[in-house]
Scaffold this active site. Structure first.
Site, PDB file in Angstrom:
ATOM      1  CD  GLU A 116      44.414  47.282  47.784  1.00 43.12           C
ATOM      2  OE1 GLU A 116      44.769  47.455  49.156  1.00 43.12           O
ATOM      3  OE2 GLU A 116      43.461  47.236  47.377  1.00 43.12           O
ATOM      4  CB  CYS A 129      43.894  40.663  40.233  1.00 41.32           C
ATOM      5  SG  CYS A 129      42.630  42.058  39.740  1.00 41.32           S
ATOM      6  CB  CYS A 136      38.868  53.981  38.632  1.00 40.32           C
ATOM      7  SG  CYS A 136      37.953  53.710  37.168  1.00 40.32           S
ATOM      8  CB  CYS A 140      31.369  51.489  38.568  1.00 39.08           C
ATOM      9  SG  CYS A 140      32.013  51.540  36.833  1.00 39.08           S
ATOM     10  CB  CYS A 143      33.549  49.931  41.730  1.00 41.36           C
ATOM     11  SG  CYS A 143      35.413  49.628  41.630  1.00 41.36           S
ATOM     12  N   GLY A 191      41.659  50.751  38.352  1.00 40.18           N
ATOM     13  CA  GLY A 191      41.674  51.571  37.325  1.00 40.18           C
ATOM     14  C   GLY A 191      41.146  51.164  35.973  1.00 40.18           C
ATOM     15  CD  GLU A 192      38.433  50.962  31.357  1.00 42.30           C
ATOM     16  OE1 GLU A 192      37.496  50.421  32.044  1.00 42.30           O
ATOM     17  OE2 GLU A 192      39.139  50.344  30.532  1.00 42.30           O
ATOM     18  CB  SER A 223      38.489  43.515  32.907  1.00 41.67           C
ATOM     19  OG  SER A 223      37.189  43.895  33.429  1.00 41.67           O
ATOM     20  CB  SER A 245      32.646  45.897  33.568  1.00 43.33           C
ATOM     21  OG  SER A 245      33.657  45.412  34.205  1.00 43.33           O
ATOM     22  CG  LEU A 246      26.921  43.558  30.015  1.00 44.61           C
ATOM     23  CD1 LEU A 246      27.358  44.392  29.003  1.00 44.61           C
ATOM     24  CD2 LEU A 246      26.133  42.266  29.591  1.00 44.61           C
ATOM     25  CG  ASN A 324      33.297  40.701  46.446  1.00 40.69           C
ATOM     26  OD1 ASN A 324      33.220  39.780  46.885  1.00 40.69           O
ATOM     27  ND2 ASN A 324      33.668  40.685  45.091  1.00 40.69           N
ATOM     28  CB  CYS A 367      35.752  41.734  42.033  1.00 45.85           C
ATOM     29  SG  CYS A 367      36.406  40.788  40.635  1.00 45.85           S
TER      30      CYS A 367
HETATM   31  N1  SAH Z   1      37.882  49.076  35.506  1.00 43.62           N
HETATM   32  C1  SAH Z   1      37.953  47.749  34.698  1.00 43.62           C
HETATM   33  C2  SAH Z   1      38.752  46.798  35.649  1.00 43.62           C
HETATM   34  C3  SAH Z   1      38.687  46.721  37.142  1.00 43.62           C
HETATM   35  S1  SAH Z   1      37.328  46.111  37.896  1.00 43.62           S
HETATM   36  C4  SAH Z   1      36.398  47.337  34.618  1.00 43.62           C
HETATM   37  O1  SAH Z   1      35.368  47.922  35.377  1.00 43.62           O
HETATM   38  O2  SAH Z   1      36.119  46.482  33.949  1.00 43.62           O
HETATM   39  C5  SAH Z   1      37.143  44.357  37.813  1.00 43.62           C
HETATM   40  C6  SAH Z   1      35.713  43.879  37.934  1.00 43.62           C
HETATM   41  O3  SAH Z   1      34.943  44.050  39.351  1.00 43.62           O
HETATM   42  C7  SAH Z   1      34.836  44.666  37.129  1.00 43.62           C
HETATM   43  O4  SAH Z   1      34.124  43.801  36.446  1.00 43.62           O
HETATM   44  C8  SAH Z   1      33.966  45.418  38.133  1.00 43.62           C
HETATM   45  O5  SAH Z   1      32.935  46.129  37.599  1.00 43.62           O
HETATM   46  C9  SAH Z   1      33.715  44.498  39.256  1.00 43.62           C
HETATM   47  N2  SAH Z   1      33.479  44.927  40.459  1.00 43.62           N
HETATM   48  C10 SAH Z   1      33.779  46.261  40.879  1.00 43.62           C
HETATM   49  N3  SAH Z   1      33.353  46.542  42.271  1.00 43.62           N
HETATM   50  C11 SAH Z   1      32.718  45.355  42.297  1.00 43.62           C
HETATM   51  C12 SAH Z   1      32.174  44.692  43.517  1.00 43.62           C
HETATM   52  N4  SAH Z   1      32.040  45.338  44.709  1.00 43.62           N
HETATM   53  N5  SAH Z   1      31.551  43.666  43.665  1.00 43.62           N
HETATM   54  C13 SAH Z   1      31.781  42.589  42.443  1.00 43.62           C
HETATM   55  N6  SAH Z   1      32.437  43.014  41.506  1.00 43.62           N
HETATM   56  C14 SAH Z   1      32.890  44.501  41.423  1.00 43.62           C
HETATM   57 FE1  SF4 Z   2      36.635  51.990  37.548  1.00 42.70          FE
HETATM   58 FE2  SF4 Z   2      36.137  49.355  36.593  1.00 42.70          FE
HETATM   59 FE3  SF4 Z   2      35.667  50.269  39.309  1.00 42.70          FE
HETATM   60 FE4  SF4 Z   2      34.251  51.197  37.345  1.00 42.70          FE
HETATM   61  S1  SF4 Z   2      34.575  48.878  37.977  1.00 42.70           S
HETATM   62  S2  SF4 Z   2      35.081  52.556  38.923  1.00 42.70           S
HETATM   63  S3  SF4 Z   2      35.501  51.079  35.780  1.00 42.70           S
HETATM   64  S4  SF4 Z   2      37.601  50.212  38.619  1.00 42.70           S
END
Ligand code: SAH
Ligand code: SF4
Length: 404
Positions: A116, A129, A136, A140, A143, A191-192, A223, A245-246, A324, A367
């Site tokens: 997407e 985006c 991925c 996490c 996510c 994806g990463e 990111s 992503s901290l 989200n 996100c």
């Molecule tokens: N994989 C990369 C980039 C894609 S994710 C990364 O993790 O940085 C884009 C951002 O959305 C990241 O900061 C991710 O941690 C955050 N994210 C993932 N799931 C989310 C959710 N359900 N609600 C809010 N932010 C989320």
């Molecule tokens: Fe992958 Fe980023 Fe989602 Fe973590 S937050 S599972 S690294 S897409």
């Protein structure tokens, strides 16, 4: 091949995408590759550089998809090009338009895999985006993308194509620079991106090329979840802005919600941030912090965040993302009051910490909500199969009962 922390290897696609009728898709070739393939089809050597420049400009500056439209290319060369090549976008399976102007594209690639891309218009900018992988490998916990089973790296062509598709849909090619609607790119889709470094780098170079789409590196943000070994390369070789992503300020919490932290700890990630080439106050690193109720959202967490940013002397700002939710998630978004308190504490520490307004919620475009429809379908398919299996078992046991 890059091995990911959980040992799961993404599948790498072929370098050149070959069309069903054996033609090479030019989308995603860099300038050198374009010259090579043009020379290979018998365009006279003296013309190769000029023809490659012309084709490049038609494809990336004007957005044409047919060689017939390349009016300054001679007829016989156009015929040759059309015999061997295509300029083909992947299929848009579904385009969803949110009532806030956000547009989500579900894109199906030649092998049937899907990813997407999301366009988010704001007052002073339009951000696309972009996804770097199908699924991925990093899982996490908060996510949606991380729950996908299918994972493969997108090719450079497939990454560039997301930009082409958005520009097509927004009718942006007619006035390529002045009438820009996609003014920014964030590599924050599925994806990463740092686990697909070479393809992401190549795609962004194509997008930044000054005779093509010409997007400035200052308007591109990558990111990462904290793939430490590639962070410096991202700065030196691609030169784009970095977001990290901290999501937690203690190793135990971060390792629980982001398994990659077991491989690259907070200290390693923050040290890599401190060493990020080109990071200074005018070009700060963004920390993304999803607000998860009762997990990472206490006042103490906010104070610790300030302490860490100071300790590592980071030119940083914090993006607070209200979590989200997605179907089946174990997490809840923090209470609004708490998000605001958290933001206030970080601001009082002298660090900017805006709360990101969720966009496109009605179309699940926010996100971490991205997940391809085919994956959702395959889940449904799995459920049907499980049902069918149950029935078999039931009839088996019924049979057993009758015969027994
Ligand atoms: N994989 C990369 C980039 C894609 S994710 C990364 O993790 O940085 C884009 C951002 O959305 C990241 O900061 C991710 O941690 C955050 N994210 C993932 N799931 C989310 C959710 N359900 N609600 C809010 N932010 C989320
Ligand atoms: Fe992958 Fe980023 Fe989602 Fe973590 S937050 S599972 S690294 S897409």
């Amino acid at each position: 091949m890059q091995v990911t922390p959980n040992g799961h290897e993404p599948i790498i696609s072929p370098r050149l995408a070959i069309d069903a009728d054996g033609k090479t898709n030019l989308l995603g070739l860099d300038r050198e590759e374009l010259k090579t393939v043009i020379a290979e089809i018998g365009v006279p050597e003296k013309q190769v550089r000029m023809r490659a420049n012309q084709v490049w400009s038609w494809v990336y500056h004007h957005g044409v998809a047919s060689f017939d439209d390349m009016s300054n290319v001679s007829k016989d060369v156009r015929t040759k090009l059309a015999e061997h090549f295509v300029i083909k976008r992947p299929e848009i399976v579904e385009a969803q338009y949110s009532n806030d102007g956000t547009r989500k594209y579900l894109i199906r690639f030649a092998d049937g895999n899907e990813a997407e891309a999301v366009y988010i218009p704001e007052e002073d900018r339009g951000t696309l985006c972009v996804s770097s992988q199908v699924g991925c490998t990093l899982n996490c916990k908060f996510c949606h993308t991380g729950t996908m089973r299918l994972v493969r790296n997108l090719t450079a062509g497939e990454i560039v194509a997301q930009m082409m598709i958005a520009r097509d849909d927004l009718d942006e090619w007619k006035n390529p620079t002045a009438g820009r609607r996609v003014t920014n790119i964030v590599m924050m889709g599925m994806g990463e991106p740092l686990y697909n470094f070479d393809n992401v780098k190549k795609a962004l170079e194509i997008i930044m090329d000054d005779q093509g789409i010409q997007l400035s590196r200052r308007r591109i943000t990558l990111s990462t979840s904290g793939v430490v070994p590639h962070m410096e390369r991202c700065g030196t070789e691609i030169g784009v802005n970095l977001a990290v992503s901290l999501h937690a300020v203690r190793d135990d919490v971060r390792s629980d919600i982001m398994p990659i932290n077991k491989k690259y700890s907070l200290d390693q990630v923050l040290t890599a941030c401190a060493n990020y080439p080109g990071a200074h106050n005018a070009r700060r690193i963004t920390f993304e912090y999803a607000m998860l109720k009762g997990v990472n959202d206490s006042d103490a967490d906010a104070r610790e965040l300030v302490r860490l940013i100071r300790k590592y002397k980071l030119p940083a700002k914090v993006n607070l993302i209200p979590f989200n939710p997605w179907p089946g998630t174990a997490y809840e978004c923090s209470d609004w009051d708490q998000i605001q308190r958290f933001s206030d504490i970080v601001y009082e520490g002298g660090i900017s910490a805006p709360i990101r307004t969720p966009r496109g919620r009605d179309i699940m475009a926010a996100c971490g909500q991205l997940k391809s429809a085919s994956e959702k379908k395959s889940k449904a398919q799995l459920a049907r199969e499980a049902d069918a299996a149950m029935h078999v078992q039931e009839s088996d046991s019924a049979l057993g009962w009758v015969t027994g």
